[in-house]
Design an enzyme around this catalytic site. Structure first.
Site, short mmCIF file in Angstrom:
data_model
loop_
_atom_site.label_atom_id
_atom_site.label_comp_id
_atom_site.label_asym_id
_atom_site.label_seq_id
_atom_site.Cartn_x
_atom_site.Cartn_y
_atom_site.Cartn_z
CG HIS A 1 31.19 53.26 88.52
ND1 HIS A 1 29.97 53.87 88.49
CD2 HIS A 1 31.33 52.67 87.30
CE1 HIS A 1 29.40 53.67 87.32
NE2 HIS A 1 30.20 52.93 86.58
CG HIS B 1 27.04 61.98 90.03
ND1 HIS B 1 27.14 62.25 88.68
CD2 HIS B 1 26.65 60.70 90.14
CE1 HIS B 1 26.79 61.17 88.00
NE2 HIS B 1 26.48 60.22 88.86
CG ASP C 1 26.16 54.16 94.60
OD1 ASP C 1 26.80 54.82 93.78
OD2 ASP C 1 25.66 53.06 94.34
C1 SDX Z 1 28.02 56.24 90.64
O1 SDX Z 1 29.08 58.54 86.43
C2 SDX Z 1 27.94 58.06 86.84
O2 SDX Z 1 26.90 58.35 86.29
C3 SDX Z 1 28.03 57.07 87.98
C4 SDX Z 1 26.70 56.58 88.55
C5 SDX Z 1 25.96 55.72 87.57
O3 SDX Z 1 24.74 55.62 87.71
O4 SDX Z 1 26.64 55.07 86.74
O5 SDX Z 1 25.90 57.68 88.90
C6 SDX Z 1 26.94 55.70 89.79
O6 SDX Z 1 29.15 55.87 90.45
C7 SDX Z 1 27.70 57.28 91.68
C8 SDX Z 1 28.96 57.80 92.41
C9 SDX Z 1 29.31 56.80 93.50
N1 SDX Z 1 30.61 57.15 94.14
C10 SDX Z 1 30.67 57.63 95.37
O7 SDX Z 1 29.71 57.91 96.07
C11 SDX Z 1 32.10 57.78 95.88
C12 SDX Z 1 32.26 59.14 96.59
N2 SDX Z 1 32.17 60.18 95.58
C13 SDX Z 1 33.37 60.66 95.01
O8 SDX Z 1 34.51 59.91 95.05
C14 SDX Z 1 33.22 61.63 93.85
O9 SDX Z 1 32.24 62.51 94.19
C15 SDX Z 1 32.95 61.04 92.49
C16 SDX Z 1 33.96 60.01 92.11
C17 SDX Z 1 31.59 60.44 92.44
C18 SDX Z 1 33.02 62.19 91.50
O10 SDX Z 1 34.30 62.65 91.53
P1 SDX Z 1 34.80 63.84 90.56
O11 SDX Z 1 33.75 64.32 89.67
O12 SDX Z 1 36.07 63.39 89.94
O13 SDX Z 1 35.02 64.99 91.58
P2 SDX Z 1 36.39 65.27 92.29
O14 SDX Z 1 36.96 63.99 92.81
O15 SDX Z 1 37.22 66.08 91.38
O16 SDX Z 1 35.92 66.13 93.57
C19 SDX Z 1 35.72 67.51 93.45
C20 SDX Z 1 35.96 68.04 94.87
C21 SDX Z 1 37.29 67.58 95.46
O17 SDX Z 1 37.65 68.56 96.44
P3 SDX Z 1 38.84 69.61 96.05
O18 SDX Z 1 40.04 68.80 95.56
O19 SDX Z 1 38.27 70.47 94.94
O20 SDX Z 1 39.13 70.38 97.31
O21 SDX Z 1 34.96 67.51 95.75
C22 SDX Z 1 35.58 66.69 96.73
C23 SDX Z 1 36.96 66.34 96.22
O22 SDX Z 1 37.84 66.09 97.30
N3 SDX Z 1 34.74 65.51 96.86
C24 SDX Z 1 34.43 64.92 98.02
C25 SDX Z 1 33.56 63.88 97.67
N4 SDX Z 1 33.40 63.84 96.34
C26 SDX Z 1 34.14 64.85 95.85
N5 SDX Z 1 34.79 65.18 99.30
C27 SDX Z 1 34.26 64.38 100.25
N6 SDX Z 1 33.42 63.34 99.99
C28 SDX Z 1 33.06 63.06 98.72
N7 SDX Z 1 32.22 62.05 98.47
#
Ligand code: SDX
Length: 436
Positions: free
Chosen positions: A274, A313, A369
């Site tokens: 997050h 996201h 981010d």
């Molecule tokens: C913020 O919610 C908000 O609004 C948050 C925010 C705010 O203003 O409050 O916008 C701020 O928190 C932004 C997000 C910051 N986090 C990151 O940058 C961390 C990296 N991102 C991820 O961990 C992920 O994308 C999330 C946590 C942001 C979202 O995760 P989800 O929606 O639970 O998606 P998921 O984990 O189910 O992923 C779906 C697929 C998966 O692959 P498969 O299992 O389907 O094969 O996408 C892949 C994941 O492995 N994936 C990624 C990835 N993010 C998702 N693969 C590589 N790198 C990534 N960053």
């Protein structure tokens, strides 16, 4: 056609009518009351159906008028105003007022609001003693969370969460004091004396003063950096029911005071998935180090060896509009602070990722981010201050969500149900008989 669902329970052949309700838009946010599922029973003594939704992937926990996000179209609006316009035209304090009270302030309202915020920036001298107790290398976010919670002990009247005047007073205090606490945490971590607020400066100018002033009689913030920080704060004010906002609503729903509620929300924001992501983006870029190593790291992310921090996201399946604004703003800031190889590295990483099937088919785009950390770093903020910089403006968003929750007649203490998958009833075993 009626706005209803007809559900047939094939176990009994019975049919149930469930209403479809709408918010502002018919094509985004239509919902049915989950509690209506409880009518669906396999037998008379059946408890009834629950909706099962781990991580609330498809659950609306509330009705809200604060922020609108359309993840497919990459739209973000605070109280109906597009983030692009607010970023261009407004200021953090004006956007905080808008987010909290629903309308842009008149000139006199903004003047009064600004006066209140700029005159609540001091913290009790005992707060300094509290912060002095942290270890020399304590993470600033850990200090921030703990110290904001401690403010609860300085303002016991804040428990009167149903008193509008008491609520407003705490809102002034929290929005005004979080930059002071943030700056004190930074100064503690580098062993420099705390710098008191200078209420003659702007909100962001004063924060830069408390962060970076050394021995000059008066701090003169760089106007480009002052404006850049104000813009960064605007972009981070609110984001509907994100993880930390949900925590703010959850804690607030028990009628705990706003200080411990904000501290809890900040604790959620601290997580690397997050608000802690901006710190992790910088650590990731520093590990990649050079452009020629980008393909190797992209391949490793595709194998699931690590997350490409700053990408992806839960809601945006398009480019995060905040990231787009930050990407263009980064160049302006670096004109003042000097080019950063990290920006070139980040842009190459984005280019390669956005051409790669793995990211394209999962709709993984840069989020807020991805570029914010590069700008913060260029402005002289240390990496471990990044989540604290996120928490400062998000405090206004958390308080807006808290206020809306308390005034929503449909809300009560948050207490989800569960699907029990544990053991059936069994008798206690004396220790001699265990493991036999
Ligand atoms: C913020 O919610 C908000 O609004 C948050 C925010 C705010 O203003 O409050 O916008 C701020 O928190 C932004 C997000 C910051 N986090 C990151 O940058 C961390 C990296 N991102 C991820 O961990 C992920 O994308 C999330 C946590 C942001 C979202 O995760 P989800 O929606 O639970 O998606 P998921 O984990 O189910 O992923 C779906 C697929 C998966 O692959 P498969 O299992 O389907 O094969 O996408 C892949 C994941 O492995 N994936 C990624 C990835 N993010 C998702 N693969 C590589 N790198 C990534 N960053």
């Amino acid at each position: 056609m009626a706005d209803t669902l007809t559900i047939t329970d094939n176990r009994t052949g019975r049919q149930y009518e469930v209403p479809i309700n709408y918010g502002t838009y018919e094509d985004y946010g239509a919902s049915s009351p989950a509690i209506d599922l409880r009518k669906i029973k396999g037998s008379e003594e059946d408890f009834g159906l629950l909706s099962y939704d781990p991580a609330y992937m498809n659950t609306a926990s509330c009705k809200s008028a604060v922020t609108f996000i359309d993840g497919d179209r990459g739209i973000l609006r605070y109280r109906g105003y597009p983030i692009e316009q607010l970023a261009e035209e407004s200021s953090y304090l004006e956007v905080a007022y808008l987010t909290l009270f629903g309308e842009l302030p008149t000139e006199s309202e903004l003047a009064g609001w600004t006066y209140e915020i700029l005159h609540h920036t001091f913290v009790h001298e005992n707060v300094k003693k509290l912060m002095d107790g942290f270890h020399h290398d304590a993470h600033p976010m850990g200090m921030f969370v703990s110290t904001v919670a401690a403010l609860s002990t300085f303002y016991p009247e804040a428990r009167e969460v149903h008193d509008a005047d008491v609520r407003l007073k705490q809102i002034h205090r929290l929005i005004a004091k979080v930059p002071t606490i943030a700056a004190f945490a930074y100064r503690h971590s580098i062993g420099l004396p705390y710098i008191y607020p200078d209420n003659e400066l702007s909100f962001t100018g004063n924060f830069l003063n408390m962060m970076f002033r050394i021995s000059e009689p008066a701090y003169d913030p760089d106007p480009v950096l002052e404006r850049a920080l104000d813009l960064l704060f605007i972009l981070h004010v609110d984001h509907e029911q994100n993880c930390s906002a949900s925590v703010m609503r959850g804690i607030g729903s028990s009628h705990a005071d706003p200080y411990v509620s904000v501290a809890g929300a900040a604790a959620a924001l601290y997580g690397p998935l997050h608000g802690g992501a901006n710190e992790q983006v910088l650590r990731m870029l520093n590990e990649i180090r050079t452009v020629d190593r980008v393909p190797e790291y992209v391949e490793r992310a595709k194998k699931g060896e690590f997350r490409l921090m700053g990408f992806g996201h839960r809601v945006y399946k398009n480019y995060d509009p905040r990231a787009r604004i930050l990407k263009s703003m980064a160049s302006e800031v670096l004109e003042v602070t000097g080019r950063s190889p990290l920006l070139d590295l980040a842009m190459e990483l984005e280019r390669i990722a956005l051409e790669d099937e793995y990211f394209v088919e999962r709709n993984l785009y840069p989020n807020v981010d991805f570029y914010s950390g590069i700008i913060y770093k260029a402005m002289g903020f240390p990496v471990d201050m990044f989540p604290v910089l996120f928490a400062i403006p998000r405090t206004a968003g958390w308080l807006a969500q808290w206020l809306e929750m308390l005034q929503d007649p449909e809300q009560k203490i948050a207490r989800p149900r569960q699907v029990y998958v544990g053991k059936d009833e069994r008798d206690y075993q004396v220790i001699e008989k265990r493991g036999v």
